[in-house]
Design an enzyme around this catalytic site. Sequence first.
Site, PDB file in Angstrom:
ATOM      1  N   GLN A  67       0.704  -1.638  -0.197  1.00 21.48           N
ATOM      2  CA  GLN A  67      -0.285   0.190   0.078  1.00 21.48           C
ATOM      3  C   GLN A  67       0.848   1.342   0.475  1.00 21.48           C
ATOM      4  O   GLN A  67       0.149   2.246  -0.692  1.00 21.48           O
ATOM      5  CB  GLN A  67      -0.926   0.040   1.596  1.00 21.48           C
ATOM      6  CG  GLN A  67      -3.040  -0.831   0.812  1.00 21.48           C
ATOM      7  CD  GLN A  67      -3.111  -0.617   0.147  1.00 21.48           C
ATOM      8  OE1 GLN A  67      -2.941  -0.125  -0.745  1.00 21.48           O
ATOM      9  NE2 GLN A  67      -4.172  -0.906   0.225  1.00 21.48           N
ATOM     10  N   GLU A  70       7.117  -6.639   5.232  1.00 24.30           N
ATOM     11  CA  GLU A  70       7.463  -7.967   4.499  1.00 24.30           C
ATOM     12  C   GLU A  70       8.695  -8.855   5.442  1.00 24.30           C
ATOM     13  O   GLU A  70       9.132 -10.341   6.534  1.00 24.30           O
ATOM     14  CB  GLU A  70       6.423  -8.945   4.096  1.00 24.30           C
ATOM     15  CG  GLU A  70       5.335  -8.877   4.136  1.00 24.30           C
ATOM     16  CD  GLU A  70       5.166  -9.282   2.490  1.00 24.30           C
ATOM     17  OE1 GLU A  70       3.930 -10.087   2.261  1.00 24.30           O
ATOM     18  OE2 GLU A  70       4.604  -8.830   1.243  1.00 24.30           O
TER      19      GLU A  70
END
Lengths: 735, 152
Positions: free
Chosen positions: A519, A701
Amino acid sequence: MTTPTRTRPTVTSGIGDSPLRPDGVPKLKGEFQYAQDLWSEGMLWGATTRSPHARARIVSIDIGPALATGGVHAVLTADDVPGPGMFGLEHPDQPVLASDEINYWGEPVAIVAAEDPDTARRAAAAVVVEYEALPPLTDPEEADRADSVFRRLQIRSGDQEVTGEVVVEGYYEVGTQDQAPLGTEAGLAVPDGSGGVDLYATSQFVHADQSQVVEALGLRPEQVRSHPTGVGGAFGAREDVNLHIHLVMLALHTGQPVKMVYQRSESFTGHVHRHPARMWYRHHATRDGKLVRVEAKILLDGGAYASTTSAVLANACYFAVGPYRVDSVLVEGIGVKTNNPPCGAMRGFGAVQSNFGYESQMDRLAAELGMDPLELRRRNALATGDRNPTTQQVIQTPLPVAECIDSLAAIPLPDGDDPILPGGSGLTTDRSHIVRGVGYSVGIKNLGFSEGSDDYAEARVRLTDEGAVVETAAIEVGQGLVTVLAQMARTALGISKAIVRHVDTSRIGSAGSTSASRQTQISGGAVMEASRRLRERILAHHGGDELDDLGVHRAGELIAPMSELIREGWEETYTFRHPPTTPPDDDGHGDIHADFAIAAHRAVVDVDPELGLVRVVRVDTAQDVGRVLNPVSVQGQIEGGIMQGVGLAVMEELVIQDGVIRNPNFTDYLLPTILDAPDVEMLLIEQGSWWGPFGAKGVGEPPTISSTAAVAAAIRNAIGRDLNRVPVRPEDIAL
Amino acid sequence: MIVEFRLNGEDVNARVVGPTSLLDVLRDELGLFGSKSACAQGECGSCSVVLDGEVVCSCLVMAADAEGSEVTTVEGLSTDGLNPIQEAMLRSGAVQCGFCTPGIVVAATELFRVNPSPTRIEIKEALAGNICRCTGYGAIIRALESLSGGEQ
């Protein structure tokens, strides 16, 4: 004498700053509204009847006793589902309610709406379902042999006959991790009185929720509006639909608002998990440590329904070698379909599993060669301009593998005892028994969606009396998107006052999923470009050369005050796409990925080898972050991501026997507490992404990908034992 | 039955049916949504409140047992602005999804009331019953350490 030039004033709280998050105050005061806290006058409460079998045939369903319960307004089964009744994030293969067959433990069979939550739960338990239990398929290798698969993927690069002077082999397993967000699944569906519904439910991707609701129930798109709402953590668990379709069915059926909140045990069956993995590896190298061939077979258990298994498997395979150069590669990936609980997205998305495989192999190879494990990694480090050895894609983004390794190595190791002993408050360990170990891991992952998917985000920027208002459907799950999007708007517009407003699916185009570390780059790209274009249009319209909080200036003179611009009603909508990717060819090759990020981790552990207890003392990291847009948020993502990686390394595992989750609660599914938290030293490598807004890369991540393998390596280093499975359990160390 | 107790400094009474937890009464009967329900087993601390001077998981307290007690929830820990604990947590980035935050604010505020200069290990022990899934705890520790070394 020089002419004074007007320098553009720096906006406050723009990129590079760490403005206070706008939802911080309400969250700290207990006033922030989560999906669990939604309330509507006259609302009913929903509950779900679930299968107690992992595989069964439904012989009959009797809703009579449930309907007869006082206060019950509806009991619905598959017979009541209008439309095709199937859903799925990638393929609609999952029934909204099971009709004749059960494919996993906890599969929904009926849904209930009642006047209070207790009545709803009692009524759900009163639905009489007669099952014919069938033997479940739960062994992933048996599923592979039976060709019960969601996807097979083979990757072949280079000369397949090459062998190395040194060959090491290993077999590795990763257990099933759960995202365990603190907020369980929850939502409220409100009928609009004219056949439509407003849905407010936990989500990472409201447009995908909306389209799955509409398609499963055969509704018109305009009948369902999905609204972003307060989400108490996600980590992948909110990407798939769960209670969304049920809520809409109950609201349409009863004509009343319906609320549903999963309890923790139900949450463990109500969302997908991280895929458990079995991996077979063979690494070939020269005597001086140059990789010449990597062979891998990666088997992921997708459970009963497809969810995102296909994409998770792809990630595991495309990053099966890690961030290393090697010409000859053979990867065989299998994502199998079983009667285990469905698996899908969790932070790291496939890259976590194979990282444990290839980094365990790199350590094994280093030991075989008598070489320092970091030196072996440095010698093979992939770099910008190289081809990813699996996909053969030329890497265009900065890829600071060697820089991450060198930076990590430069962080001083802790000296002295850690104040917390392994085993914590149990105090069963004696300090004289403790051995310390150090381990390393380096990870690589793609950012954004891959394999030719059309990955885009729409955002709108408007000038109003609240300042610049960013409108988006991108979900804030805690990561701080609500802060960083406003920062980007401020910097790109030159205006200090900016806020982010989440709007429903009818009012803006999709932002895509809050997943894949995407995002900040993708919705951020849309906000940056919309803001830049808006600024240019405003300046052109007024013939100005500068825009700031006061308005438009020309040659240092204010020519259009902000109040005038607000009256003019300026707005700009932009849809951002990252560079296109391609699907793989028959050898698994192609321009599969849009961007990449690297992280390297070093774990320091204290172990009591006799009791099998581990204390993770430190996890240090060097991470490739593109550009730091918000230092506090980046630090928070890295520390939080590392903690989840540590959890997978030493404690977090869903215990699944014959398809049944044996520990669906926080007493038995262990989560790291503050006493388990390691200290974290971090170095951030800033080499701007080749397309990310302001050079940003996703940062969420990478911290989770290689921290697990680093901790496992550190435990091996401490006890001198070969550990081929995470989480590492006490019995793996002590027995 | 009707249970009467003092909640955030005010006398309240609530209708309690059967074995209802204090958490459910706070949320569903009294409309105070600050205390969160996350595990319902006393493992995660999201529902932490102060009950007669002790931090407890309100999911494990029978509402009927609160009769005559003094209960403080997150809503009772600050008035217009933020208390120093909340302020430090905001500035340190100790809030992400925020679902654990009310429970941590309750536990940390009570820690500093009892012990205004806790050590790092005392901070960790005081918050050992509060699970945060987002932050990895680093920012929470930094926030509270900044208070411990400061004005006290």
